[in-house]
Motif scaffolding. Structure first.
Motif, mmCIF file in Angstrom:
data_model
loop_
_atom_site.group_PDB
_atom_site.id
_atom_site.type_symbol
_atom_site.label_atom_id
_atom_site.label_comp_id
_atom_site.label_asym_id
_atom_site.label_seq_id
_atom_site.Cartn_x
_atom_site.Cartn_y
_atom_site.Cartn_z
ATOM 1 N N ARG A 32 0.807 -1.231 0.000
ATOM 2 C CA ARG A 32 0.000 0.000 0.000
ATOM 3 C C ARG A 32 0.834 1.272 0.000
ATOM 4 N NH1 ARG A 32 -4.554 -1.892 4.189
ATOM 5 N NH2 ARG A 32 -2.694 -2.479 5.309
ATOM 6 N N GLU A 33 1.904 1.268 0.767
ATOM 7 C CA GLU A 33 2.730 2.470 0.897
ATOM 8 C C GLU A 33 4.186 2.120 0.605
ATOM 9 O OE1 GLU A 33 1.771 5.639 1.815
ATOM 10 O OE2 GLU A 33 -0.343 5.012 1.913
ATOM 11 N N ARG A 34 4.894 3.059 0.080
ATOM 12 C CA ARG A 34 6.318 2.902 -0.160
ATOM 13 C C ARG A 34 7.042 2.782 1.179
ATOM 14 N NH1 ARG A 34 10.126 7.416 -3.089
ATOM 15 N NH2 ARG A 34 11.720 7.176 -1.515
ATOM 16 N N ILE A 35 8.039 1.904 1.236
ATOM 17 C CA ILE A 35 8.831 1.716 2.444
ATOM 18 C C ILE A 35 10.274 2.066 2.121
ATOM 19 C CG2 ILE A 35 9.672 0.054 4.154
ATOM 20 C CD1 ILE A 35 7.085 -1.541 3.673
ATOM 21 N N GLN A 36 10.802 3.035 2.813
ATOM 22 C CA GLN A 36 12.191 3.446 2.627
ATOM 23 C C GLN A 36 13.095 2.484 3.393
ATOM 24 O OE1 GLN A 36 13.109 6.070 0.653
ATOM 25 N NE2 GLN A 36 15.252 5.504 0.965
ATOM 26 N N LEU A 37 14.136 1.981 2.734
ATOM 27 C CA LEU A 37 15.055 1.040 3.352
ATOM 28 C C LEU A 37 16.480 1.581 3.340
ATOM 29 C CD1 LEU A 37 13.784 -2.238 1.623
ATOM 30 C CD2 LEU A 37 13.131 -1.334 3.861
ATOM 31 N N GLU A 38 17.255 1.152 4.330
ATOM 32 C CA GLU A 38 18.662 1.517 4.413
ATOM 33 C C GLU A 38 19.499 0.246 4.303
ATOM 34 O OE1 GLU A 38 21.884 3.065 7.748
ATOM 35 O OE2 GLU A 38 19.739 3.164 8.195
ATOM 36 N N LEU A 39 20.388 0.186 3.315
ATOM 37 C CA LEU A 39 21.257 -0.968 3.130
ATOM 38 C C LEU A 39 22.243 -1.039 4.294
ATOM 39 C CD1 LEU A 39 22.215 -3.303 1.260
ATOM 40 C CD2 LEU A 39 23.812 -1.661 0.252
ATOM 41 N N VAL A 40 22.287 -2.194 4.970
ATOM 42 C CA VAL A 40 23.191 -2.352 6.112
ATOM 43 C C VAL A 40 24.229 -3.449 5.897
ATOM 44 C CG1 VAL A 40 21.634 -1.362 7.819
ATOM 45 C CG2 VAL A 40 21.549 -3.816 7.373
ATOM 46 N N ASP A 41 24.009 -4.325 4.900
ATOM 47 C CA ASP A 41 24.982 -5.373 4.641
ATOM 48 C C ASP A 41 24.732 -5.959 3.261
ATOM 49 O OD1 ASP A 41 27.174 -7.053 5.273
ATOM 50 O OD2 ASP A 41 25.832 -8.643 5.948
ATOM 51 N N ARG A 42 25.822 -6.482 2.686
ATOM 52 C CA ARG A 42 25.761 -7.095 1.363
ATOM 53 C C ARG A 42 26.739 -8.260 1.354
ATOM 54 N NH1 ARG A 42 25.648 -4.514 -4.164
ATOM 55 N NH2 ARG A 42 26.621 -6.085 -5.476
ATOM 56 N N GLU A 43 26.288 -9.404 0.839
ATOM 57 C CA GLU A 43 27.143 -10.584 0.760
ATOM 58 C C GLU A 43 26.983 -11.207 -0.626
ATOM 59 O OE1 GLU A 43 27.685 -14.905 2.988
ATOM 60 O OE2 GLU A 43 26.434 -13.358 3.909
ATOM 61 N N GLU A 44 28.098 -11.432 -1.294
ATOM 62 C CA GLU A 44 28.058 -12.040 -2.625
ATOM 63 C C GLU A 44 28.501 -13.488 -2.540
ATOM 64 O OE1 GLU A 44 29.988 -9.679 -5.606
ATOM 65 O OE2 GLU A 44 29.089 -7.837 -4.847
ATOM 66 N N PHE A 45 27.759 -14.357 -3.218
ATOM 67 C CA PHE A 45 28.056 -15.779 -3.232
ATOM 68 C C PHE A 45 28.768 -16.133 -4.542
ATOM 69 C CE2 PHE A 45 23.906 -16.714 -0.670
ATOM 70 C CZ PHE A 45 24.392 -15.990 0.388
ATOM 71 N N ARG A 46 29.486 -17.233 -4.538
ATOM 72 C CA ARG A 46 30.206 -17.692 -5.741
ATOM 73 C C ARG A 46 29.251 -17.948 -6.907
ATOM 74 N NH1 ARG A 46 32.450 -20.418 -1.565
ATOM 75 N NH2 ARG A 46 31.272 -22.310 -2.028
ATOM 76 N N SER A 47 28.029 -18.301 -6.626
ATOM 77 C CA SER A 47 27.031 -18.617 -7.656
ATOM 78 C C SER A 47 26.531 -17.388 -8.406
ATOM 79 C CB SER A 47 25.840 -19.315 -7.013
ATOM 80 O OG SER A 47 25.219 -18.434 -6.080
ATOM 81 N N GLY A 48 26.876 -16.200 -7.919
ATOM 82 C CA GLY A 48 26.351 -14.968 -8.496
ATOM 83 C C GLY A 48 25.186 -14.395 -7.710
ATOM 84 N N VAL A 49 24.732 -15.103 -6.705
ATOM 85 C CA VAL A 49 23.668 -14.638 -5.821
ATOM 86 C C VAL A 49 24.228 -13.541 -4.914
ATOM 87 C CG1 VAL A 49 22.240 -15.330 -3.847
ATOM 88 C CG2 VAL A 49 22.395 -16.809 -5.864
ATOM 89 N N THR A 50 23.410 -12.549 -4.621
ATOM 90 C CA THR A 50 23.791 -11.482 -3.697
ATOM 91 C C THR A 50 22.725 -11.351 -2.621
ATOM 92 O OG1 THR A 50 24.885 -10.272 -5.483
ATOM 93 C CG2 THR A 50 24.377 -9.026 -3.487
#
Length: 186
Positions: free
Chosen positions: A160-178
């Protein structure tokens, strides 16, 4: 107050059907096991509960099925042993370390969040949409698959409403998944 964390696999075009992404591998299963271990309890809707139970409940024999690889067993043991809360108006009862949540969704989930512990985990599609609309999700984890599905249910469709998010972590896998971890209200 313990945080409510929503985590799900999603393709690049937003599809969140459980078979749309890459098949699970050792690295992704370690990630998902760690996500479940961060939670004191799991929160599922009926469809997700039934799907997870059919795949990951320990057989009555006590022996995991032969199709399960050794690297899948830690995930299986973690989800099998986890405490679960199931939101459903149609199930008469649940087991598998589970209890039904009835009544007002906001009140029931706020009561869980106010309990002691480190956090709650929610998975699935429809229940997280309702919880997001109620602004009850504190953290979002999107495990982005390098796939274009072109069909299927999409992530939080109908929000219903837009939700603002803050990126706090990122992990990349060997398969190309993030794996992307966001805090709500960023």
């Amino acid at each position: 107050m313990r945080p409510l964390r929503y985590a799900i696999n999603v393709t690049l075009d937003g599809c969140c059907h459980h078979e749309a992404g890459l098949p699970p591998d050792e690295e992704s299963m370690r990630f998902w096991t760690a996500e479940l271990e961060r939670a004191d309890a799991l929160l599922f809707g009926r469809v997700t509960y039934e799907m997870m139970e059919s795949a990951w409940r320990r057989p009555t024999s006590g022996t995991w099925p032969s199709w399960m690889d050794a690297w899948q067993i830690p995930f299986a043991e973690t989800i099998d042993g986890a405490r679960k809360h199931v939101v459903s108006s149609t199930l008469p009862e649940v087991d598998w370390n589970a209890e039904l949540l009835r009544g007002d969704l906001r009140d029931a989930v706020e009561q869980l969040k106010n309990g002691p512990g480190e956090g709650l985990f929610v998975g699935g599609v429809m229940l997280p949409l309702a919880l997001a609309d109620l602004e009850l999700i504190d953290e979002y984890v999107f495990v982005v698959q390098p796939v274009l599905a072109g069909h299927g249910p999409t992530l939080l469709a109908g929000l219903r409403e837009r939700i603002q998010l803050e990126l706090v972590d990122r992990e990349e896998f060997r398969s190309g998944v993030t794996a992307l971890r966001f805090r709500a209200g960023g």
